[in-house]
Design a protein around this motif. Structure first.
Motif, PDB file in Angstrom:
ATOM      1  N   THR B  15       4.111  -4.922  -8.726  1.00  0.00           N
ATOM      2  CA  THR B  15       2.839  -5.554  -8.385  1.00  0.00           C
ATOM      3  C   THR B  15       2.165  -4.859  -7.212  1.00  0.00           C
ATOM      4  O   THR B  15       0.961  -4.789  -7.153  1.00  0.00           O
ATOM      5  N   LEU B  16       2.974  -4.349  -6.274  1.00  0.00           N
ATOM      6  CA  LEU B  16       2.375  -3.820  -5.053  1.00  0.00           C
ATOM      7  C   LEU B  16       1.385  -2.673  -5.287  1.00  0.00           C
ATOM      8  O   LEU B  16       0.291  -2.712  -4.742  1.00  0.00           O
ATOM      9  N   GLU B  19      -1.889  -3.974  -6.332  1.00  0.00           N
ATOM     10  CA  GLU B  19      -2.622  -4.617  -5.248  1.00  0.00           C
ATOM     11  C   GLU B  19      -3.316  -3.579  -4.393  1.00  0.00           C
ATOM     12  O   GLU B  19      -4.459  -3.728  -4.000  1.00  0.00           O
ATOM     13  N   ARG B  23      -7.312  -3.780  -3.699  1.00  0.00           N
ATOM     14  CA  ARG B  23      -7.889  -4.298  -2.470  1.00  0.00           C
ATOM     15  C   ARG B  23      -8.037  -3.237  -1.387  1.00  0.00           C
ATOM     16  O   ARG B  23      -8.823  -3.384  -0.482  1.00  0.00           O
ATOM     17  N   HIS B  24      -7.225  -2.206  -1.473  1.00  0.00           N
ATOM     18  CA  HIS B  24      -7.181  -1.315  -0.313  1.00  0.00           C
ATOM     19  C   HIS B  24      -7.453   0.119  -0.728  1.00  0.00           C
ATOM     20  O   HIS B  24      -6.824   1.041  -0.281  1.00  0.00           O
TER      21      HIS B  24
END
Lengths: 280, 283
Positions: B15-16, B19, B23-24
């Motif tokens: 999942t990381l 993400e 978002r980043h």
């Protein structure tokens, strides 16, 4: 171990099926004997050879057992403690599971693993200081002492986090674009989607509270504060010879959890799979 | 725990990256990616504070108290490891209590696991009504243990049902709970009846996830059922079995209700376990 014999042809399946039926009957027998003893006249409890049915069926043993000790009070206490405890576990677990699944903070994964590791701390290590703590703040024989110390474990956080992680982020993104706050997203989007996991946690927690013995025995061992298992034990101490009443009381005490287990068995099995506790 | 933590590892790593992309994407430093501290605290504190107060604090207190002489009245004094040394060398009972607990664990854990694996595999074969049988086997796990133990006391009592059944087979029947040698085996038996259903459910879930083609291939190669069990079922179940073993170990060291209800720790101290001893001495 008789494994896989059923897959062979001939007599195998029949023998296997019959063996299973016999074993299951053996497993149910203690419950059957509980009920059978609960319905006997007291004089016939220790009759030898033992009989499944007494000379008469004494349904009146049930109301008699109920009134021998304040059993209604025990049921009320058990229900109150289990319901409030369960709600508290659900609320705190939903919040912290969300944090570990969706928020970003320092050493999140490491903190989570350490928290998970605390599941291994055995009860006996903390029980004496916990009792001293309860005594020093005057909580012995109170409902909060029966409820609070058992309401904060890593289990609920773990179970719900696993489930939250499996929810696609698109739903939250959509809600966020519509202007929902994080709090609204959690309670209006994630929680409804996580219903199965929350049901499982509620079931396990309720049964855990209802059946717990050591802690209520320590902080609530009076007729006023006893939960059902402790009340059953009070019964045992006072009327050790009236086994028919005691078995009637035992039968009453297993009914709520037995009914929950039978009706919600789907969720129990699901819960064991969701939590990953069942391997892959 | 190993099976679950490896699962965590997999979930996190899968999942990381997503993400980060979401978002980043701007490639900021990690620390500025964190959520607002107040938000994090608001979510973590309700559970965290309770955990600190009701688990961590007592845990540390337990450790600290163990290095002190702490009478109810009078001076508290730091005495180092004296309490531990006295417990194992001077206390006449504690060592047997420790051994009793060990005896229970060594008897109960393997019996529980063998039953759990055996019945899970058995139910996974061509048994009809598997759901009902599974329910019957795990019902005692979820009914109050005090009630379970009370009826077993009745079953095991002299001139009880077990006596009668043994007499049918002309086996002389001992006083199970009244004998120093048999009380503990009786307790282990009762505990297995009560507790193995949980592991059975865990293993059933594990069995369902073994891919059927493995068995089909083995059957084509002429592997006998027994061989298939040893070469496929058992290895594929190993993560679940490992987890089940660890959890059963932890819970069985805490055995309390069985000695409390069945034997009151007796005869003598032959079934007094650590928690029962603690209860008798601490409260």
């Amino acid at each position: 171990m008789k494994i896989d014999h059923a897959s062979t042809r001939g007599l195998g399946p029949f023998v296997s099926q019959t063996g299973m039926i016999l074993l299951a009957a053996l497993w149910l027998f203690p419950f059957l004997w509980m009920l059978s003893t609960a319905l006997k006249p007291n004089a016939e409890v220790f009759q030898f050879p033992p009989r499944l049915f007494g000379s008469s069926v004494e349904w009146s043993n049930f109301p008699a057992a109920w009134n021998f000790v304040p059993f209604g009070r025990f049921m009320f206490n058990g229900l109150l403690v289990s319901v409030i405890g369960t709600l508290l576990v659900l609320f705190t677990s939903i919040l912290s599971a969300y944090a570990f699944a969706r928020l970003h903070f320092w050493r999140r994964e490491q903190l989570f693993l350490i928290y998970l590791g605390t599941l291994m701390i055995p009860q006996e290590v903390t029980v004496v200081p916990l009792f001293l703590l309860m005594k020093s703040i005057g909580w012995v024989n109170t409902y909060q002492a029966l409820i609070l110390p058992l309401a904060f474990t890593a289990f609920g956080t773990f179970l719900l986090r696993q489930f939250f992680l499996s929810i696609p982020r698109d739903f939250e993104e959509a809600a966020r674009i519509d202007g929902a706050t994080r709090w609204q997203i959690l309670w209006n989007v994630i929680v409804p989607m996580a219903k199965p996991a929350i049901a499982v946690l509620a079931l396990f927690t309720f049964i855990g509270y209802w059946n717990n013995f050591l802690w209520p025995l320590i902080v609530g061992n009076t007729r006023e504060m006893a939960t059902v298992p402790v009340g059953l034990n009070l019964f045992n101490g006072q009327h050790g010879t009236e086994w028919n009443y005691m078995m009637a009381a035992s039968t009453i005490s297993i009914l709520p959890t037995a009914i929950l287990t039978v009706t919600l068995q789907k969720y129990i099995i699901e819960g064991i799979s969701i939590s990953g506790f069942g391997g892959r | 725990m190993a099976s679950s933590s490896s699962k965590d590892g997999r979930l996190c790593s899968s999942t990381l990256p997503a993400e980060r992309n979401n978002r980043h994407a701007k490639g900021k430093k990690a620390s500025s990616d964190y959520s607002k501290t107040s938000t994090v605290l608001a979510h973590l504190l309700p559970n965290g504070l309770g955990f600190l107060g009701f688990t961590l604090l007592p845990l540390l207190a337990s450790l600290v108290l163990s290095f002190f002489s702490w009478p109810v009245l009078g001076q508290h004094k730091f005495i180092g490891l004296d309490n531990y040394i006295r417990l194992f060398t001077k206390d006449p009972v504690f060592f047997s209590v420790f051994l009793n607990t060990f005896y229970f664990v060594v008897g109960y854990v393997p019996l529980n696991l063998i039953f759990a694996v055996g019945i899970a595999v058995w139910l996974n074969s061509n048994i009809r009504g598997g759901k009902i049988f599974r329910l019957i086997f795990f019902l005692p796990v979820f009914t109050p243990m005090v009630a379970n133990a009370l009826v077993w006391r009745l079953l095991l009592t002299p001139h009880g049902v077990l006596d009668y059944v043994l007499a049918l087979f002309h086996v002389p029947s001992p006083n199970w709970l009244g004998s120093e040698h048999l009380a503990m085996p009786a307790m282990i038996l009762m505990s297995t009846w009560q507790g193995f259903g949980y592991n059975m459910l865990v293993f059933s879930a594990g069995l369902r996830s073994i891919p059927p083609p493995l068995y089909e291939a083995a059957a084509i190669d002429g592997a006998k059922p027994w061989t298939r069990f040893w070469k496929i079922t058992l290895p594929m179940l190993t993560p679940s079995i490992f987890f089940g073993t660890v959890m059963t170990f932890i819970t069985s060291f805490q055995v309390f209700v069985q000695p409390y209800v069945l034997t009151a720790g007796g005869p003598g101290v032959s079934t007094t376990t650590v928690v029962y001893y603690l209860y008798n001495n601490g409260f």
